[in-house]
Write a protein that holds these residues in place. Structure first.
Motif, short mmCIF file in Angstrom:
data_model
loop_
_atom_site.label_atom_id
_atom_site.label_comp_id
_atom_site.label_asym_id
_atom_site.label_seq_id
_atom_site.Cartn_x
_atom_site.Cartn_y
_atom_site.Cartn_z
N VAL A 27 0.84 -1.21 0.00
CA VAL A 27 0.00 0.00 0.00
C VAL A 27 0.87 1.26 0.00
N ALA A 28 2.03 1.20 0.67
CA ALA A 28 2.90 2.37 0.77
C ALA A 28 3.54 2.74 -0.57
N LEU A 29 3.51 1.84 -1.55
CA LEU A 29 4.07 2.15 -2.86
C LEU A 29 3.25 3.19 -3.61
N TRP A 30 1.99 3.35 -3.21
CA TRP A 30 1.13 4.30 -3.90
C TRP A 30 1.43 5.72 -3.43
N ARG A 31 1.88 6.55 -4.37
CA ARG A 31 2.19 7.95 -4.08
C ARG A 31 1.07 8.88 -4.54
N GLY A 32 0.03 8.30 -5.11
CA GLY A 32 -1.08 9.06 -5.67
C GLY A 32 -1.81 8.20 -6.68
N PRO A 33 -2.74 8.77 -7.45
CA PRO A 33 -3.44 8.01 -8.48
C PRO A 33 -2.46 7.50 -9.54
N VAL A 34 -2.82 6.42 -10.21
CA VAL A 34 -1.98 5.88 -11.28
C VAL A 34 -1.78 6.94 -12.36
N MET A 35 -0.51 7.12 -12.77
CA MET A 35 -0.15 8.10 -13.80
C MET A 35 -0.63 9.50 -13.44
N HIS A 36 -0.49 9.85 -12.18
CA HIS A 36 -0.95 11.16 -11.71
C HIS A 36 -0.24 12.28 -12.46
N GLY A 37 -1.03 13.27 -12.85
CA GLY A 37 -0.46 14.45 -13.50
C GLY A 37 -0.43 14.39 -15.00
N VAL A 38 -0.76 13.24 -15.59
CA VAL A 38 -0.82 13.15 -17.05
C VAL A 38 -2.15 12.49 -17.43
N PRO A 39 -2.67 12.76 -18.62
CA PRO A 39 -3.92 12.11 -19.03
C PRO A 39 -3.73 10.61 -19.21
N VAL A 40 -4.68 9.84 -18.69
CA VAL A 40 -4.62 8.38 -18.84
C VAL A 40 -5.33 8.01 -20.13
N PRO A 41 -4.63 7.43 -21.10
CA PRO A 41 -5.28 7.06 -22.36
C PRO A 41 -6.41 6.05 -22.15
N GLU A 42 -7.43 6.17 -22.97
CA GLU A 42 -8.57 5.26 -22.89
C GLU A 42 -8.12 3.80 -22.97
N ALA A 43 -7.08 3.54 -23.74
CA ALA A 43 -6.62 2.16 -23.96
C ALA A 43 -6.17 1.47 -22.69
#
Length: 254
Positions: free
Chosen positions: A131-147
């Motif tokens: 759980v501690a590995l999470w520093r925020g949402p996945v790919m935080h700060g960039v748009p997450v592609p629909e794919a």
């Protein structure tokens, strides 16, 4: 060296994090990491980065971005994450600990295996690491592609499952009082996660806060009814009845 995307996409080495300068390169790093060790065809990458509207130079742009990532990763040396080209496409190939996504998943598996063998302290430790590995949402700060949004949704679900498993273990080990504030915040953030509410009711009851535990259950009833039109599960209803009766043996006591 490790590629980190459970938060802002960066490459970490020796305690220093380096972020690609261009946003599209950071997006590409995130996509490759979320699908680490899988070959992704050039056409797939183009569609992921420019859905439905790729520039004429899209293929050349992808190769330029990949070259930048290769330079960023090259300092890690052998047995470190790297970009590999094959007839199937391009892949971020990394050892198990070379990408935080795969490290997180490994730690969760190990934690659950330890729990299955009755090693609760060790299991809680392993899950806490995950759980501690999470520093925020996945790919935080960039748009997450629909794919890759389905992949990201799976990771988000895995994180919440791991948190719930960890909380359950810590409750069983007697950490009731210290868990109440965290659980109170989690149910606000994720109001439809009934297992978090179940843990909150149990933690409050085990901490001697019976009235608050009963009130938390009633809040859950209202939330589930309003949002989903359902009632709490049988397990949570049984916990509520035990709290109402004052049956201290029905919830974790440490």
């Amino acid at each position: 060296m490790a590629v980190l995307v459970l938060g802002r996409p960066v490459v970490a080495a020796g305690g220093v994090s380096r972020r690609p300068a261009r946003r599209m390169v950071r997006v590409l790093l995130g996509v490759l990491a979320v699908r680490a060790n899988r070959a992704l065809p050039l056409e797939w990458l183009i569609d992921a980065l420019w859905p439905g509207r790729p520039p004429v130079s899209a293929a050349a742009n992808v190769r330029t971005h990949l070259a930048e990532l290769r330079r960023l990763l090259r300092a890690g040396g052998p047995d470190q994450p790297g970009i590999v080209t094959s007839h199937d496409g391009y892949a971020l190939v990394a050892p198990p600990d070379g990408v935080d996504v795969t490290l997180f998943q490994r730690l969760v598996r190990e934690g659950r295996e330890l729990r299955g063998h009755g090693a609760q302290h060790a299991a809680a430790g392993r899950l806490a690491e995950a759980v501690a590995l999470w520093r925020g949402p996945v790919m935080h700060g960039v748009p997450v592609p629909e794919a890759v949004r389905p992949d990201v949704a799976v990771l988000d679900e895995q994180r919440l499952d791991a948190i719930e498993d960890l909380v359950g273990l810590r409750l069983a080990l007697g950490s009731h009082d210290e868990l109440v504030p965290a659980l109170a915040g989690l149910v606000v953030e994720h109001p439809l996660r009934e297992r978090l509410w179940h843990h909150l009711v149990g933690a409050l009851a085990a901490s001697g806060r019976r009235t608050e535990a009963l009130a938390a259950y009633q809040r859950l009833v209202r939330v589930l009814d309003a949002e989903l039109g359902v009632a709490p599960s049988a397990a949570t209803r049984e916990l509520y009845e035990a709290v109402r009766r004052g049956d201290a043996g029905a919830w974790p006591s440490g």
